[in-house]
Scaffold this motif. Sequence first.
Motif, PDB file in Angstrom:
ATOM      1  N   LYS A   1      -7.848  21.279   1.918  1.00 18.89           N
ATOM      2  CA  LYS A   1      -8.856  21.799   0.988  1.00 18.89           C
ATOM      3  C   LYS A   1     -10.125  22.049   1.795  1.00 18.89           C
ATOM      4  CE  LYS A   1     -10.975  20.463  -3.376  1.00 18.89           C
ATOM      5  NZ  LYS A   1     -11.069  19.395  -4.367  1.00 18.89           N
ATOM      6  N   ALA A   2     -10.600  23.272   1.778  1.00 19.63           N
ATOM      7  CA  ALA A   2     -11.805  23.670   2.520  1.00 19.63           C
ATOM      8  C   ALA A   2     -11.668  23.316   4.008  1.00 19.63           C
ATOM      9  CB  ALA A   2     -13.052  23.034   1.927  1.00 19.63           C
ATOM     10  N   ASP A   3     -10.519  23.642   4.576  1.00 19.97           N
ATOM     11  CA  ASP A   3     -10.220  23.430   5.995  1.00 19.97           C
ATOM     12  C   ASP A   3     -10.208  21.950   6.413  1.00 19.97           C
ATOM     13  OD1 ASP A   3      -9.917  26.128   6.402  1.00 19.97           O
ATOM     14  OD2 ASP A   3     -12.004  26.426   6.998  1.00 19.97           O
ATOM     15  N   VAL A   4      -9.990  21.059   5.465  1.00 18.86           N
ATOM     16  CA  VAL A   4      -9.889  19.628   5.760  1.00 18.86           C
ATOM     17  C   VAL A   4      -8.564  19.129   5.201  1.00 18.86           C
ATOM     18  CG1 VAL A   4     -10.927  17.355   5.396  1.00 18.86           C
ATOM     19  CG2 VAL A   4     -12.400  19.361   5.629  1.00 18.86           C
ATOM     20  N   ALA A   5      -7.824  18.382   6.011  1.00 17.52           N
ATOM     21  CA  ALA A   5      -6.527  17.849   5.582  1.00 17.52           C
ATOM     22  C   ALA A   5      -6.724  16.466   4.954  1.00 17.52           C
ATOM     23  CB  ALA A   5      -5.572  17.755   6.769  1.00 17.52           C
ATOM     24  N   TYR A   6      -6.042  16.247   3.833  1.00 20.99           N
ATOM     25  CA  TYR A   6      -6.140  14.988   3.097  1.00 20.99           C
ATOM     26  C   TYR A   6      -4.755  14.387   2.890  1.00 20.99           C
ATOM     27  CZ  TYR A   6     -10.829  16.582   1.833  1.00 20.99           C
ATOM     28  OH  TYR A   6     -12.122  17.024   1.875  1.00 20.99           O
ATOM     29  N   LEU A   7      -4.739  13.064   2.743  1.00 24.58           N
ATOM     30  CA  LEU A   7      -3.513  12.342   2.417  1.00 24.58           C
ATOM     31  C   LEU A   7      -3.831  11.400   1.264  1.00 24.58           C
ATOM     32  CD1 LEU A   7      -0.551  11.610   3.155  1.00 24.58           C
ATOM     33  CD2 LEU A   7      -1.494   9.830   4.620  1.00 24.58           C
ATOM     34  N   ASP A   8      -3.162  11.597   0.134  1.00 27.13           N
ATOM     35  CA  ASP A   8      -3.330  10.744  -1.047  1.00 27.13           C
ATOM     36  C   ASP A   8      -1.990  10.109  -1.359  1.00 27.13           C
ATOM     37  OD1 ASP A   8      -5.995  11.415  -1.371  1.00 27.13           O
ATOM     38  OD2 ASP A   8      -5.559  13.090  -2.717  1.00 27.13           O
ATOM     39  N   LEU A   9      -1.954   8.780  -1.403  1.00 25.40           N
ATOM     40  CA  LEU A   9      -0.711   8.052  -1.640  1.00 25.40           C
ATOM     41  C   LEU A   9      -0.900   6.957  -2.671  1.00 25.40           C
ATOM     42  CD1 LEU A   9       0.464   7.450   2.040  1.00 25.40           C
ATOM     43  CD2 LEU A   9       1.326   9.179   0.458  1.00 25.40           C
ATOM     44  N   LYS A  10       0.175   6.661  -3.380  1.00 30.68           N
ATOM     45  CA  LYS A  10       0.235   5.484  -4.241  1.00 30.68           C
ATOM     46  C   LYS A  10       1.385   4.637  -3.715  1.00 30.68           C
ATOM     47  CE  LYS A  10       0.459   3.609  -8.791  1.00 30.68           C
ATOM     48  NZ  LYS A  10       0.055   3.793 -10.145  1.00 30.68           N
ATOM     49  N   ILE A  11       1.077   3.378  -3.370  1.00 33.49           N
ATOM     50  CA  ILE A  11       2.043   2.445  -2.811  1.00 33.49           C
ATOM     51  C   ILE A  11       2.341   1.384  -3.873  1.00 33.49           C
ATOM     52  CG2 ILE A  11       2.511   0.872  -0.894  1.00 33.49           C
ATOM     53  CD1 ILE A  11       1.767   3.749   0.002  1.00 33.49           C
ATOM     54  N   THR A  12       3.618   1.164  -4.176  1.00 32.93           N
ATOM     55  CA  THR A  12       4.021   0.184  -5.181  1.00 32.93           C
ATOM     56  C   THR A  12       5.175  -0.637  -4.632  1.00 32.93           C
ATOM     57  OG1 THR A  12       3.438   1.777  -6.904  1.00 32.93           O
ATOM     58  CG2 THR A  12       4.745  -0.123  -7.588  1.00 32.93           C
ATOM     59  N   PHE A  13       5.117  -1.981  -4.834  1.00 28.66           N
ATOM     60  CA  PHE A  13       6.200  -2.835  -4.363  1.00 28.66           C
ATOM     61  C   PHE A  13       6.203  -4.162  -5.115  1.00 28.66           C
ATOM     62  CE2 PHE A  13       2.506  -3.425  -1.673  1.00 28.66           C
ATOM     63  CZ  PHE A  13       2.365  -4.800  -1.588  1.00 28.66           C
ATOM     64  N   ASN A  14       7.360  -4.806  -5.138  1.00 25.96           N
ATOM     65  CA  ASN A  14       7.499  -6.160  -5.670  1.00 25.96           C
ATOM     66  C   ASN A  14       7.406  -7.130  -4.515  1.00 25.96           C
ATOM     67  OD1 ASN A  14       7.847  -5.526  -8.390  1.00 25.96           O
ATOM     68  ND2 ASN A  14      10.027  -5.179  -8.111  1.00 25.96           N
ATOM     69  N   PHE A  15       6.590  -8.157  -4.697  1.00 27.99           N
ATOM     70  CA  PHE A  15       6.384  -9.180  -3.671  1.00 27.99           C
ATOM     71  C   PHE A  15       7.076 -10.453  -4.128  1.00 27.99           C
ATOM     72  CE2 PHE A  15       4.205 -12.624  -1.578  1.00 27.99           C
ATOM     73  CZ  PHE A  15       3.957 -12.137  -0.308  1.00 27.99           C
ATOM     74  N   TYR A  16       8.093 -10.883  -3.388  1.00 28.51           N
ATOM     75  CA  TYR A  16       8.816 -12.120  -3.681  1.00 28.51           C
ATOM     76  C   TYR A  16       8.191 -13.203  -2.814  1.00 28.51           C
ATOM     77  CZ  TYR A  16      12.258  -9.210  -6.008  1.00 28.51           C
ATOM     78  OH  TYR A  16      12.876  -8.333  -6.858  1.00 28.51           O
ATOM     79  N   GLY A  17       7.361 -14.057  -3.446  1.00 31.62           N
ATOM     80  CA  GLY A  17       6.581 -14.997  -2.660  1.00 31.62           C
ATOM     81  C   GLY A  17       6.814 -16.450  -3.012  1.00 31.62           C
ATOM     82  N   ILE A  18       6.157 -17.285  -2.241  1.00 30.47           N
ATOM     83  CA  ILE A  18       6.145 -18.731  -2.446  1.00 30.47           C
ATOM     84  C   ILE A  18       4.682 -19.138  -2.543  1.00 30.47           C
ATOM     85  CG2 ILE A  18       6.741 -20.970  -1.465  1.00 30.47           C
ATOM     86  CD1 ILE A  18       9.013 -19.494   0.047  1.00 30.47           C
ATOM     87  N   CYS A  19       4.342 -19.831  -3.634  1.00 30.80           N
ATOM     88  CA  CYS A  19       2.962 -20.221  -3.887  1.00 30.80           C
ATOM     89  C   CYS A  19       2.470 -21.185  -2.805  1.00 30.80           C
ATOM     90  CB  CYS A  19       2.853 -20.874  -5.267  1.00 30.80           C
ATOM     91  SG  CYS A  19       1.168 -21.345  -5.690  1.00 30.80           S
ATOM     92  N   ASP A  20       1.271 -20.931  -2.309  1.00 30.24           N
ATOM     93  CA  ASP A  20       0.689 -21.776  -1.268  1.00 30.24           C
ATOM     94  C   ASP A  20       0.195 -23.121  -1.796  1.00 30.24           C
ATOM     95  OD1 ASP A  20       1.138 -19.938   0.756  1.00 30.24           O
ATOM     96  OD2 ASP A  20      -0.812 -18.978   0.530  1.00 30.24           O
ATOM     97  N   ARG A  21       0.059 -23.253  -3.122  1.00 31.88           N
ATOM     98  CA  ARG A  21      -0.391 -24.530  -3.691  1.00 31.88           C
ATOM     99  C   ARG A  21       0.744 -25.388  -4.223  1.00 31.88           C
ATOM    100  NH1 ARG A  21      -5.518 -22.634  -7.212  1.00 31.88           N
ATOM    101  NH2 ARG A  21      -6.880 -22.139  -5.465  1.00 31.88           N
ATOM    102  N   CYS A  22       1.675 -24.785  -4.955  1.00 33.49           N
ATOM    103  CA  CYS A  22       2.721 -25.589  -5.607  1.00 33.49           C
ATOM    104  C   CYS A  22       4.112 -25.357  -5.032  1.00 33.49           C
ATOM    105  CB  CYS A  22       2.733 -25.337  -7.111  1.00 33.49           C
ATOM    106  SG  CYS A  22       3.273 -23.680  -7.582  1.00 33.49           S
ATOM    107  N   ALA A  23       4.271 -24.412  -4.146  1.00 39.05           N
ATOM    108  CA  ALA A  23       5.533 -24.094  -3.469  1.00 39.05           C
ATOM    109  C   ALA A  23       6.601 -23.536  -4.400  1.00 39.05           C
ATOM    110  CB  ALA A  23       6.069 -25.298  -2.697  1.00 39.05           C
ATOM    111  N   ASP A  24       6.229 -23.055  -5.594  1.00 43.18           N
ATOM    112  CA  ASP A  24       7.183 -22.390  -6.485  1.00 43.18           C
ATOM    113  C   ASP A  24       7.364 -20.940  -6.060  1.00 43.18           C
ATOM    114  OD1 ASP A  24       7.805 -24.497  -8.103  1.00 43.18           O
ATOM    115  OD2 ASP A  24       6.601 -23.847  -9.818  1.00 43.18           O
ATOM    116  N   GLU A  25       8.540 -20.405  -6.305  1.00 41.62           N
ATOM    117  CA  GLU A  25       8.799 -18.996  -6.022  1.00 41.62           C
ATOM    118  C   GLU A  25       8.284 -18.154  -7.187  1.00 41.62           C
ATOM    119  OE1 GLU A  25      12.893 -18.342  -5.106  1.00 41.62           O
ATOM    120  OE2 GLU A  25      12.851 -19.707  -3.403  1.00 41.62           O
ATOM    121  N   PHE A  26       7.825 -16.946  -6.876  1.00 41.79           N
ATOM    122  CA  PHE A  26       7.345 -16.029  -7.905  1.00 41.79           C
ATOM    123  C   PHE A  26       7.548 -14.591  -7.437  1.00 41.79           C
ATOM    124  CE2 PHE A  26       3.805 -16.577  -5.061  1.00 41.79           C
ATOM    125  CZ  PHE A  26       3.241 -15.327  -4.971  1.00 41.79           C
TER     126      PHE A  26
END
Length: 167
Positions: free
Chosen positions: A48-73
């Motif tokens: 656009k107007a001689d300038v290149a742009y990159l627009d992205l939407k990033i989506t993901f599920n994070f399978y983690g372990i809580c740093d306080r209680c060690a439960d999975e979430f």
Amino acid sequence: MQLDFTSLFNSSNEALNIDYKLMLDDFEYSTYKPLKDGVAVKGNAYCKADVAYLDLKITFNFYGICDRCADEFVREYSFNLSKVVVNRLENEEDDENYIIVDGDNKLDLDDYIYQEIQLFLPQKMLCNDDCKGICPKCGKNLNKEKCDCKKDVDPRMAALLQLLDEE
């Protein structure tokens, strides 16, 4: 995925549509690999107007372990990226909103997204914001059950506590 920006740098009116799933099986967070379902990447690159742009939407599920209680979430994360794409910077101090492509005007989008996810994730991962953690004495998860442990008293306050016990 390699994106070639040569046509966009030549003021082309075409847009490069981006819609794919990036598998990041080798992505490590702390001591585990939390991106089991991959990362959805959607967006486009355009000029656009001689300038290149990159627009992205990033989506993901994070399978983690809580740093306080060690439960999975599991938590869904999503964020947007909007950057100007250049093949060189005039001023090295202004690199926050720019992406620099290699000498062939190509961008390794997979590597770029990998880095952005690392920067996006919080340093401390919690199952929820008000996680109570684990009792340091008995080891019970305080989110699920109460413990009967007495709290340690600061030795400087022990004399005051004795006064309360006498009443």
